[in-house]
Design a protein around this motif. Structure first.
Motif, PDB file in Angstrom:
ATOM      1  N   UNK A   8      33.289  49.058  54.983  1.00  0.00           N
ATOM      2  CA  UNK A   8      34.194  49.733  54.052  1.00  0.00           C
ATOM      3  C   UNK A   8      33.739  51.161  53.850  1.00  0.00           C
ATOM      4  N   UNK A   9      34.706  52.063  53.693  1.00  0.00           N
ATOM      5  CA  UNK A   9      34.349  53.459  53.473  1.00  0.00           C
ATOM      6  C   UNK A   9      35.503  54.206  52.809  1.00  0.00           C
ATOM      7  N   UNK A  10      35.129  55.120  51.935  1.00  0.00           N
ATOM      8  CA  UNK A  10      36.041  56.119  51.396  1.00  0.00           C
ATOM      9  C   UNK A  10      35.599  57.455  51.963  1.00  0.00           C
ATOM     10  N   UNK A  11      36.535  58.209  52.519  1.00  0.00           N
ATOM     11  CA  UNK A  11      36.207  59.478  53.165  1.00  0.00           C
ATOM     12  C   UNK A  11      36.976  60.606  52.482  1.00  0.00           C
ATOM     13  N   UNK A  51      27.894  48.901  54.401  1.00  0.00           N
ATOM     14  CA  UNK A  51      27.800  48.131  55.638  1.00  0.00           C
ATOM     15  C   UNK A  51      27.634  46.653  55.331  1.00  0.00           C
ATOM     16  N   UNK A  52      27.894  45.819  56.315  1.00  0.00           N
ATOM     17  CA  UNK A  52      27.726  44.377  56.163  1.00  0.00           C
ATOM     18  C   UNK A  52      26.302  44.065  55.721  1.00  0.00           C
ATOM     19  N   UNK A  53      26.171  43.195  54.727  1.00  0.00           N
ATOM     20  CA  UNK A  53      24.862  42.812  54.223  1.00  0.00           C
ATOM     21  C   UNK A  53      24.254  43.777  53.240  1.00  0.00           C
ATOM     22  N   UNK A  54      24.949  44.877  52.939  1.00  0.00           N
ATOM     23  CA  UNK A  54      24.424  45.894  52.028  1.00  0.00           C
ATOM     24  C   UNK A  54      25.088  45.758  50.659  1.00  0.00           C
ATOM     25  N   UNK A  55      24.301  45.943  49.601  1.00  0.00           N
ATOM     26  CA  UNK A  55      24.837  45.967  48.243  1.00  0.00           C
ATOM     27  C   UNK A  55      24.686  47.385  47.703  1.00  0.00           C
ATOM     28  N   UNK A  56      25.809  48.003  47.400  1.00  0.00           N
ATOM     29  CA  UNK A  56      25.834  49.369  46.890  1.00  0.00           C
ATOM     30  C   UNK A  56      26.314  49.339  45.448  1.00  0.00           C
ATOM     31  N   UNK A  81      34.087  41.884  52.600  1.00  0.00           N
ATOM     32  CA  UNK A  81      33.887  42.910  51.581  1.00  0.00           C
ATOM     33  C   UNK A  81      34.072  42.268  50.215  1.00  0.00           C
ATOM     34  N   UNK A  82      33.036  42.346  49.376  1.00  0.00           N
ATOM     35  CA  UNK A  82      33.084  41.790  48.022  1.00  0.00           C
ATOM     36  C   UNK A  82      32.960  42.939  47.030  1.00  0.00           C
ATOM     37  N   UNK A  83      33.937  43.061  46.143  1.00  0.00           N
ATOM     38  CA  UNK A  83      33.980  44.139  45.161  1.00  0.00           C
ATOM     39  C   UNK A  83      33.790  43.547  43.777  1.00  0.00           C
ATOM     40  N   UNK A  84      32.806  44.065  43.041  1.00  0.00           N
ATOM     41  CA  UNK A  84      32.459  43.540  41.718  1.00  0.00           C
ATOM     42  C   UNK A  84      32.632  44.648  40.688  1.00  0.00           C
ATOM     43  N   UNK A  85      33.593  44.490  39.785  1.00  0.00           N
ATOM     44  CA  UNK A  85      33.900  45.520  38.794  1.00  0.00           C
ATOM     45  C   UNK A  85      33.356  45.102  37.435  1.00  0.00           C
ATOM     46  N   UNK A  86      32.102  45.449  37.170  1.00  0.00           N
ATOM     47  CA  UNK A  86      31.422  45.108  35.920  1.00  0.00           C
ATOM     48  C   UNK A  86      31.596  43.631  35.545  1.00  0.00           C
ATOM     49  N   UNK A  98      29.548  42.988  52.838  1.00  0.00           N
ATOM     50  CA  UNK A  98      29.284  44.279  52.203  1.00  0.00           C
ATOM     51  C   UNK A  98      29.717  44.156  50.759  1.00  0.00           C
ATOM     52  N   UNK A  99      28.886  44.636  49.832  1.00  0.00           N
ATOM     53  CA  UNK A  99      29.170  44.499  48.406  1.00  0.00           C
ATOM     54  C   UNK A  99      29.157  45.873  47.752  1.00  0.00           C
ATOM     55  N   UNK A 100      30.186  46.164  46.968  1.00  0.00           N
ATOM     56  CA  UNK A 100      30.201  47.356  46.119  1.00  0.00           C
ATOM     57  C   UNK A 100      30.303  46.865  44.683  1.00  0.00           C
ATOM     58  N   UNK A 101      29.325  47.271  43.873  1.00  0.00           N
ATOM     59  CA  UNK A 101      29.137  46.725  42.534  1.00  0.00           C
ATOM     60  C   UNK A 101      29.204  47.862  41.523  1.00  0.00           C
ATOM     61  N   UNK A 102      30.211  47.831  40.639  1.00  0.00           N
ATOM     62  CA  UNK A 102      30.375  48.854  39.608  1.00  0.00           C
ATOM     63  C   UNK A 102      29.728  48.366  38.322  1.00  0.00           C
ATOM     64  N   UNK A 103      28.911  49.214  37.690  1.00  0.00           N
ATOM     65  CA  UNK A 103      28.271  48.868  36.427  1.00  0.00           C
ATOM     66  C   UNK A 103      27.949  50.133  35.644  1.00  0.00           C
ATOM     67  N   UNK A 104      27.851  49.985  34.325  1.00  0.00           N
ATOM     68  CA  UNK A 104      27.367  51.060  33.470  1.00  0.00           C
ATOM     69  C   UNK A 104      25.868  50.935  33.230  1.00  0.00           C
ATOM     70  N   UNK A 105      25.305  49.811  33.600  1.00  0.00           N
ATOM     71  CA  UNK A 105      23.921  49.492  33.278  1.00  0.00           C
ATOM     72  C   UNK A 105      23.000  49.922  34.412  1.00  0.00           C
ATOM     73  N   UNK A 106      22.165  50.933  34.169  1.00  0.00           N
ATOM     74  CA  UNK A 106      21.302  51.483  35.216  1.00  0.00           C
ATOM     75  C   UNK A 106      20.322  50.434  35.739  1.00  0.00           C
ATOM     76  N   UNK A 107      19.682  49.696  34.840  1.00  0.00           N
ATOM     77  CA  UNK A 107      18.710  48.702  35.285  1.00  0.00           C
ATOM     78  C   UNK A 107      19.373  47.594  36.089  1.00  0.00           C
ATOM     79  N   UNK A 108      20.574  47.210  35.692  1.00  0.00           N
ATOM     80  CA  UNK A 108      21.316  46.206  36.457  1.00  0.00           C
ATOM     81  C   UNK A 108      21.648  46.731  37.853  1.00  0.00           C
ATOM     82  N   UNK A 109      22.035  47.992  37.946  1.00  0.00           N
ATOM     83  CA  UNK A 109      22.338  48.591  39.238  1.00  0.00           C
ATOM     84  C   UNK A 109      21.113  48.581  40.148  1.00  0.00           C
TER      85      UNK A 109
END
Length: 245
Positions: free
Chosen positions: A3-6, A27-32, A146-151, A178-189
């Motif tokens: 997945x990518x945003x350009x 990328x596959x297997x990566x958590x961002x 692609x797994x997207x996690x919104x808080x 590939x995982x993209x994880x949105x959070x407000x929590x720095x330690x959780x990120x």
């Protein structure tokens, strides 16, 4: 890249530009993990990756096949009239999978998230943490690329948040999306991700990104390690330098 945003930009009539120009790749297997101040466009970026909206400009590259992208939102959004098993099976049934097979795969997904034996429970009978586990099972049942996690843990207590964080890391290690994880929590990120992407105040742009050292899933006591603390401080400093409040 899975997945990518350009160089995407998003503008809304009456509000102007709310995101971008912004680029992101996973990328596959990566958590961002994606962090930034409220209103910077984190959830907008996730919606672009989910295919729920299109950018005003720029390019979106994503796993676009049926069932290849799954989203877990802040609230579980379960159908209250369906059992946990039926809720988890819903994406498969909507895609045309025969009900017996869909329900069998949903039962397996519920067992993977620790809800074996609760498949007949309705959402009203579930705790907040259990409902979120059903939502995770529903997302994982299609084996997405692609797994997207919104808080997804924002409304949960700290003990449940930490337990679910470890469970999500173990599940992702097993299936490798590939995982993209949105959070407000720095330690959780920092705990969840192999890389933390920091956004500026809206319209969100890239302030910088920081790699998180250490194995995934996290070993016991990871939060007490000096490297964890130092990385969390580095992310917080980058947020402050970007003008986040």
């Amino acid at each position: 890249m899975t997945a990518a945003l350009v160089e995407v930009e998003v503008e809304y009539r009456g509000r102007g530009r709310v995101l971008g120009p912004f680029s992101l790749a996973a990328a596959a297997g990566e958590i961002v993990a994606l962090v930034g101040p409220s209103g910077c466009g984190k959830s907008t970026a996730l919606r672009l990756l989910a295919g729920l909206e299109a950018p005003t400009s720029g390019e979106v590259h994503r796993a676009a096949g049926r069932g290849e992208t799954a989203v877990v939102f802040q609230l579980p959004t379960l159908a209250p009239w369906l059992s946990a098993q039926a809720n988890a099976a819903l994406p498969l049934e909507l895609a045309g999978t025969a009900r017996p097979e869909a329900r069998a795969r949903a039962l397996e997904a519920l067992q993977r998230v620790g809800l074996g034996g609760a498949e007949n429970a309705r959402p009203a009978q579930l705790s907040g943490g259990m409902a979120m586990r059903v939502s995770l099972a529903r997302a994982l049942v299609t084996e997405p690329r692609l797994l997207l996690l919104d808080e997804p843990f924002a409304a949960l207590d700290e003990i449940t948040r930490r337990t679910l964080a470890d469970d999500v890391l173990a599940l992702c290690a097993a299936s490798g999306p590939a995982v993209v994880f949105v959070t407000h929590n720095v330690e959780e990120a920092v705990y969840m991700a192999s890389r933390v992407v920091v956004m500026t105040p809206g319209p969100g742009r890239l302030a910088g990104e920081i790699a998180v050292p250490g194995p995934l899933p996290r070993p016991a006591g990871f939060r007490t390690r000096e490297g964890f603390r130092a990385t969390a401080e580095a992310v917080s400093d980058l947020l402050a330098a970007s003008g986040a409040r």
